[in-house]
Each structure stands twice: as C-alpha cells, then as structure tokens.
Scaffold this active site. Structure first.
Site, PDB file in Angstrom:
ATOM      1  N   THR A  55       0.835  -1.204   0.000  1.00  0.00           N
ATOM      2  CA  THR A  55       0.000   0.000   0.000  1.00  0.00           C
ATOM      3  C   THR A  55       0.870   1.255   0.000  1.00  0.00           C
ATOM      4  O   THR A  55       0.630   2.190  -0.761  1.00  0.00           O
ATOM      5  CB  THR A  55      -0.933  -0.008   1.231  1.00  0.00           C
ATOM      6  OG1 THR A  55      -1.532  -1.302   1.319  1.00  0.00           O
ATOM      7  CG2 THR A  55      -2.012   1.042   1.126  1.00  0.00           C
ATOM      8  N   LYS A  82       7.334  11.180  21.128  1.00  0.00           N
ATOM      9  CA  LYS A  82       7.511  12.076  22.291  1.00  0.00           C
ATOM     10  C   LYS A  82       6.178  12.399  22.937  1.00  0.00           C
ATOM     11  O   LYS A  82       6.089  13.308  23.761  1.00  0.00           O
ATOM     12  CB  LYS A  82       8.182  13.381  21.839  1.00  0.00           C
ATOM     13  CG  LYS A  82       9.537  13.206  21.199  1.00  0.00           C
ATOM     14  CD  LYS A  82      10.068  14.586  20.773  1.00  0.00           C
ATOM     15  CE  LYS A  82      11.174  14.470  19.750  1.00  0.00           C
ATOM     16  NZ  LYS A  82      11.378  15.723  19.030  1.00  0.00           N
ATOM     17  N   HIS A 132     -10.343  -1.021   4.408  1.00  0.00           N
ATOM     18  CA  HIS A 132      -9.153  -0.858   3.561  1.00  0.00           C
ATOM     19  C   HIS A 132      -9.696  -0.670   2.135  1.00  0.00           C
ATOM     20  O   HIS A 132      -9.630  -1.569   1.302  1.00  0.00           O
ATOM     21  CB  HIS A 132      -8.263  -2.099   3.689  1.00  0.00           C
ATOM     22  CG  HIS A 132      -6.881  -1.967   3.107  1.00  0.00           C
ATOM     23  ND1 HIS A 132      -6.480  -0.880   2.349  1.00  0.00           N
ATOM     24  CD2 HIS A 132      -5.795  -2.797   3.176  1.00  0.00           C
ATOM     25  CE1 HIS A 132      -5.208  -1.060   1.976  1.00  0.00           C
ATOM     26  NE2 HIS A 132      -4.784  -2.209   2.469  1.00  0.00           N
TER      27      HIS A 132
HETATM   28  N1   CP Z   1      -2.423  -5.711   1.230  1.00  0.00           N
HETATM   29  C1   CP Z   1      -1.787  -4.779   1.966  1.00  0.00           C
HETATM   30  O1   CP Z   1      -2.392  -3.841   2.513  1.00  0.00           O
HETATM   31  O2   CP Z   1      -0.432  -4.993   2.065  1.00  0.00           O
HETATM   32  P1   CP Z   1       0.592  -4.065   2.903  1.00  0.00           P
HETATM   33  O3   CP Z   1       0.237  -4.251   4.357  1.00  0.00           O
HETATM   34  O4   CP Z   1       1.959  -4.597   2.547  1.00  0.00           O
HETATM   35  O5   CP Z   1       0.382  -2.649   2.471  1.00  0.00           O
END
Ligand code: CP
Length: 314
Positions: A55, A82, A132
């Site tokens: 990503t 911090k 996502h």
């Molecule tokens: N599929 C995916 O989100 O992979 P990464 O966590 O490597 O971004």
C-alpha cells in the site's frame, strides 16, 4: 466525495467510475512514459503508523506518476514517540498545506477522526479492523479484468474474517455490485455481527468452495488477536489452508487471490500462490498502483472544483 474513508458510502456508479479510470491508468503504467500531470502542483503526504509494503509503495508511485510532490513521513521517527497525539500530528502537517493525506493506522476509526480535523482530501490506507477501501477496489478491478464482469459472481473469502479490514471492505463492495459472497473460516475467526453482512457462512473449506468463481485467501492477523484464541499454524493449514485438493472444489477456471502479505504454508500452499494459471496475486499488486492513481485523481478533481467554487464566492 471529499475523502475516501471506506467502501460503505460509495455507490455502484462511484465504484464503476474509479475502476474505469483505473483501467486507463493500467495502460499508462504499462507504457514507456509512465507519467501524467493529473496531480501537478499538489502535495501528497503519506502517514503510515502500521507497517506496509504494497500500500505504501503503490501510493507513493501513484502520486509520483501523476506529478504530485510526495512526502513519506517516517512515523517511527516522528514526534508521536515524544507523546504528540494523532490529531496534533495531523494538524501540524495540515498547516503545511498538503492536498492529499494518505493514512494507515492501527485503530479503527482513527482515519475518519483525522479527516474531520484537516482541510485536504484524506485516503484511508487501512484502519484497524475497519476498512481498507483501496484494497477492495484493486481486488474488484483484478476480478473484473480476469472474469470480464463484476456482478453475479460467486466469491469465497477465506480465513481470519474477524480481524480483516480487507474482508470488511470486500464484503461491502462485492455485495453492492450484486455478487454472492461466502465466508469460510473457523467460527472463532468470524465477526460477531455476521448477520448484518448478508453472506453465507461455512466452516468447511470443501463445502464453501464448491462451484465458486473466485477464492480470496486472508492472512491470520495474529497481531490483532491480543490474548484471544490463536490457532496452531499446522492445524489451521490442515483445515483452512488452500491446497490443490481443496481448490479442486471451486470452478475449474476459478482465480486465486491474496491481498498480501502472504504466509506460505499457513493459509496457502506456496505452489498455488505461484501458479500463474490460477493465481492473480501479482496482478492484484499491479492493479493497486492504478486504482490508487484513479482514486487520488478523482479526489483531486473534487478538491479543485470545491476550491474554485469557494474562490468564486469571495
Ligand atoms: N495488502 C496490503 O495492505 O499490504 P501491505 O500491508 O503490505 O500494504
């Protein structure tokens, strides 16, 4: 839309518009001159509070190929260490006039909260177990290109559904596009609110994979199981790992998907993952760059329109 925070608020036509534009960017990315000026003059900041390979790299490449000024914040070396809060960090960066903020965070809802505090477009690159969205969009583009359509398909999502933001976003997107979604996995890794999803649920791989067009495997997200039941990898592979024998229950032309990162020998046999006659895992990665280019291009158009409208009122 001002932001891309999840699949939930998107309509069928929103999804189709992103995928149609992404198809054009696939062609650009395969050409000798991988460059457009769709984001010229704009600044993109990537803030990844959780690890990422696909990503983060694809958002960075996407921004650069569209001509944006791209900055990757090294969050591990930031003043978060911090004691500065997420919101104060976002407000600090917002004062530098970014146009696009790409955020991955371990807490569900953190990216929505941040979007309320800044005056640029925010893209959710994965928040906790919530959403996502660009992963679901790149999966949709991969399916549409492999199968020639994105409706009336039977799609099995297998494994650790409970902790998976990829599964949640995919269930929503594939449902909106009128596909039949089956979830396969141990009852301990199914979300409690499963009835809301309008899907069929199986705890037997052979039964669940019978006649499906698409097999989507997921990683066991041990980092999100905080103290709960963690299955033994050997036992899990035996019951839920994708092997040639289990895959034989799907349609003969069924494709195999995995969002990555992949644990070979846990949720999937390495030979199946590498079998290019069935596996589209590398195509998923390729589509990731194009989908992120399309999503940022469309948000930038909306941003420019709203700024022009505000300027004409002044
Ligand atoms: N599929 C995916 O989100 O992979 P990464 O966590 O490597 O971004």
């Amino acid at each position: 839309h001002r932001h891309l925070l999840g699949i939930e608020p998107l309509s069928q036509s929103d999804i189709t518009s992103i995928l149609d534009l992404a198809d054009k960017y696939v062609a650009l990315n395969r050409s000798a001159h991988k460059h457009s000026d769709a984001l010229a003059g704009l600044t993109q900041i990537n803030m990844f509070f959780e690890n990422s390979t696909r990503t983060q790299a694809s958002f960075e490449l996407a921004g650069k190929r569209l001509g944006a000024d791209v900055m990757n914040m090294a969050m591990g070396a930031s003043s978060i260490k911090k004691g500065e809060t997420l919101v104060d960090t976002a407000l600090t960066l917002n004062a530098m006039h970014p146009d696009l903020l790409v955020v991955r965070h371990g807490s569900s809802g953190a990216v929505d909260l941040l979007a309320q505090k800044v005056n640029c477009a925010v893209l959710n690159a994965g928040d906790g177990s919530h959403e996502h969205p660009t992963q679901a969009l790149l999966d949709a583009l991969t399916i549409r290109r492999a199968k020639g359509r994105l409706h009336r398909l039977s799609i099995a999502i297998c494994g650790d559904i409970a902790h998976s933001r990829v599964a949640r976003s995919n269930i929503m997107l594939l449902g909106k596009m009128e596909n039949r979604v089956r979830l396969i996995g141990p009852p301990t890794l199914m979300p409690s609110q499963i009835d809301e999803f309008g899907v069929e649920v199986f705890d037997d791989m052979r039964e669940g994979l019978e006649g499906v067009d698409v097999v989507m495997m997921l990683r066991l997200q041990k980092e999100r199981m905080d103290g709960g039941f963690i299955p033994s990898e050997r036992e899990y592979y035996h019951r839920f790992g994708l092997t040639a024998e289990k895959l034989a229950h799907a349609k003969p032309d069924a494709i195999v998907m995995h969002p990555g990162p992949m644990n070979r020998g846990v949720e999937i046999d390495g030979e199946i993952a590498d079998d290019v006659t069935r596996s589209v895992i590398q195509e998923q990665v390729e589509m990731g760059v194009a989908v992120r280019m399309a999503a940022m291009d469309l948000l930038a158009r909306n941003l420019r329109e709203s700024r022009a409208a505000a300027a004409s009122k002044d």
